[in-house]
Design a protein around this motif. Structure first.
Motif, PDB file in Angstrom:
ATOM      1  N   SER A 117      14.861  22.680  23.667  1.00 37.20           N
ATOM      2  CA  SER A 117      13.459  22.973  23.865  1.00 37.20           C
ATOM      3  C   SER A 117      13.250  24.432  24.258  1.00 37.20           C
ATOM      4  O   SER A 117      14.184  25.125  24.680  1.00 37.20           O
ATOM      5  N   VAL A 118      12.004  24.896  24.144  1.00 36.46           N
ATOM      6  CA  VAL A 118      11.673  26.259  24.562  1.00 36.46           C
ATOM      7  C   VAL A 118      11.986  26.445  26.041  1.00 36.46           C
ATOM      8  O   VAL A 118      12.531  27.479  26.454  1.00 36.46           O
ATOM      9  N   ALA A 119      11.648  25.446  26.861  1.00 37.44           N
ATOM     10  CA  ALA A 119      11.922  25.529  28.296  1.00 37.44           C
ATOM     11  C   ALA A 119      13.422  25.685  28.554  1.00 37.44           C
ATOM     12  O   ALA A 119      13.846  26.498  29.397  1.00 37.44           O
ATOM     13  N   GLU A 120      14.235  24.943  27.826  1.00 37.19           N
ATOM     14  CA  GLU A 120      15.691  25.039  27.992  1.00 37.19           C
ATOM     15  C   GLU A 120      16.195  26.405  27.559  1.00 37.19           C
ATOM     16  O   GLU A 120      17.075  26.992  28.215  1.00 37.19           O
ATOM     17  N   LEU A 121      15.663  26.927  26.461  1.00 39.71           N
ATOM     18  CA  LEU A 121      16.085  28.247  25.985  1.00 39.71           C
ATOM     19  C   LEU A 121      15.736  29.336  26.992  1.00 39.71           C
ATOM     20  O   LEU A 121      16.527  30.253  27.246  1.00 39.71           O
ATOM     21  N   LEU A 122      14.528  29.249  27.562  1.00 40.61           N
ATOM     22  CA  LEU A 122      14.109  30.244  28.540  1.00 40.61           C
ATOM     23  C   LEU A 122      15.021  30.252  29.756  1.00 40.61           C
ATOM     24  O   LEU A 122      15.371  31.321  30.290  1.00 40.61           O
TER      25      LEU A 122
ATOM     26  N   GLN B 126      11.078  39.084  22.942  1.00 43.06           N
ATOM     27  CA  GLN B 126      11.387  37.801  23.575  1.00 43.06           C
ATOM     28  C   GLN B 126      11.602  36.719  22.521  1.00 43.06           C
ATOM     29  O   GLN B 126      12.533  35.911  22.620  1.00 43.06           O
ATOM     30  N   SER B 127      10.770  36.696  21.507  1.00 40.53           N
ATOM     31  CA  SER B 127      10.933  35.721  20.427  1.00 40.53           C
ATOM     32  C   SER B 127      12.291  35.882  19.758  1.00 40.53           C
ATOM     33  O   SER B 127      12.987  34.890  19.467  1.00 40.53           O
ATOM     34  N   LEU B 128      12.680  37.104  19.524  1.00 36.74           N
ATOM     35  CA  LEU B 128      13.970  37.382  18.893  1.00 36.74           C
ATOM     36  C   LEU B 128      15.123  36.915  19.780  1.00 36.74           C
ATOM     37  O   LEU B 128      16.091  36.298  19.306  1.00 36.74           O
ATOM     38  N   ALA B 129      15.021  37.184  21.078  1.00 41.17           N
ATOM     39  CA  ALA B 129      16.074  36.781  22.009  1.00 41.17           C
ATOM     40  C   ALA B 129      16.205  35.258  22.076  1.00 41.17           C
ATOM     41  O   ALA B 129      17.317  34.718  22.117  1.00 41.17           O
ATOM     42  N   LEU B 130      15.080  34.559  22.070  1.00 46.63           N
ATOM     43  CA  LEU B 130      15.128  33.098  22.127  1.00 46.63           C
ATOM     44  C   LEU B 130      15.644  32.502  20.815  1.00 46.63           C
ATOM     45  O   LEU B 130      16.382  31.509  20.815  1.00 46.63           O
ATOM     46  N   ALA B 131      15.269  33.119  19.700  1.00 45.58           N
ATOM     47  CA  ALA B 131      15.785  32.671  18.406  1.00 45.58           C
ATOM     48  C   ALA B 131      17.300  32.841  18.348  1.00 45.58           C
ATOM     49  O   ALA B 131      18.020  31.988  17.820  1.00 45.58           O
ATOM     50  N   ALA B 132      17.788  33.949  18.896  1.00 49.37           N
ATOM     51  CA  ALA B 132      19.233  34.189  18.945  1.00 49.37           C
ATOM     52  C   ALA B 132      19.919  33.136  19.806  1.00 49.37           C
ATOM     53  O   ALA B 132      20.970  32.589  19.431  1.00 49.37           O
ATOM     54  N   GLU B 133      19.338  32.851  20.953  1.00 48.36           N
ATOM     55  CA  GLU B 133      19.911  31.846  21.859  1.00 48.36           C
ATOM     56  C   GLU B 133      20.010  30.496  21.169  1.00 48.36           C
ATOM     57  O   GLU B 133      21.010  29.777  21.310  1.00 48.36           O
ATOM     58  N   GLU B 134      19.002  30.144  20.412  1.00 44.11           N
ATOM     59  CA  GLU B 134      19.000  28.876  19.696  1.00 44.11           C
ATOM     60  C   GLU B 134      20.158  28.792  18.708  1.00 44.11           C
ATOM     61  O   GLU B 134      20.700  27.710  18.454  1.00 44.11           O
ATOM     62  N   GLN B 135      20.556  29.926  18.152  1.00 47.99           N
ATOM     63  CA  GLN B 135      21.633  29.967  17.156  1.00 47.99           C
ATOM     64  C   GLN B 135      23.010  30.191  17.776  1.00 47.99           C
ATOM     65  O   GLN B 135      23.985  30.430  17.065  1.00 47.99           O
TER      66      GLN B 135
END
Length: 224
Positions: A2-7, A151-160
């Protein structure tokens, strides 16, 4: 995830493995991040990604520029205000001491601290460096939109399974990078970002910086 988990999972990684990141992976992250919001849909961001020989070239450029001018080239867009008030001053001091503590560098070892600082200009060993550019005509609102994109880029990276470190330290060689990338005069290089796979064995990557509680920064009014 989830977004919350990624953050909550995302941290500023300061030690990367040598595992490669492909151009396609970078394109995929940018494909996701380009959907970030911006007022009036201006999309006021430009990205320069470097790897391989080009990354080495900007790393050498940074060393040469800072040897010539240790005060740096941040210009009017300073990384921090010259006189930080509380609680900002204490927060910055605390995170610095925690980082150097994890690296085993005492306060009195100035040379070791300088070497650790210099790792910024090697992207902390990451295989990819990203630079973010904005038009000089843009105002504070558009700078905020650039931050949302990052921030969007950093979270997208984390997801991958990738990690990042947003690096305003690159502002210290802003003008040298401007010339190197042959940017037009109306464009300004804001900062950099390291991108790669975290070295999970590095002690410095165990740091998760604290955040102020909601009650400290938010006021809720008019609710039942």
């Amino acid at each position: 995830m989830s977004v919350a988990e990624l953050l909550k999972k995302r941290i500023s990684v300061r030690a990367f493995s040598d595992a490669p990141v492909t151009a396609q992976q970078v394109r995929d992250l940018l494909e996701t991040a380009r959907w970030s919001p911006s007022g009036g849909n201006l999309q006021p961001w430009k990205v320069i990604a470097v790897s391989g020989a080009e990354k080495l070239a900007v790393e050498r450029l940074a060393v040469e520029a800072l040897l010539k001018n240790p005060e740096g080239e941040a210009g009017e867009h300073l990384i921090y205000p010259q006189a930080l008030a509380e609680p900002y001053r204490s927060r910055r001091y605390k995170i610095g001491e925690e980082l150097y503590g994890l690296m085993g560098i005492p306060r009195e070892d100035k040379a070791a601290r300088m070497r650790a600082l210099a790792r910024n200009y090697q992207f902390f060993g990451a295989p990819v460096g990203l630079f973010f550019v904005i038009d000089r005509a843009m105002g504070h609102g558009q700078w905020a939109h650039m931050g949302m994109f990052m921030q969007s880029l950093a979270l997208a990276a984390e997801e991958q399974g990738l990690s990042t470190c947003m690096q305003e330290a690159w502002a210290m060689v802003r003008e040298s990078l401007h010339r190197h990338f042959e940017l037009p005069e109306h464009e300004l290089l804001y900062c950099g970002m390291a991108l790669g796979y975290a070295d999970r064995s590095a002690a410095v990557n165990s740091l998760r910086s604290e955040r102020a509680p909601v009650e400290e920064f938010a006021v809720l009014r008019g609710f039942e």
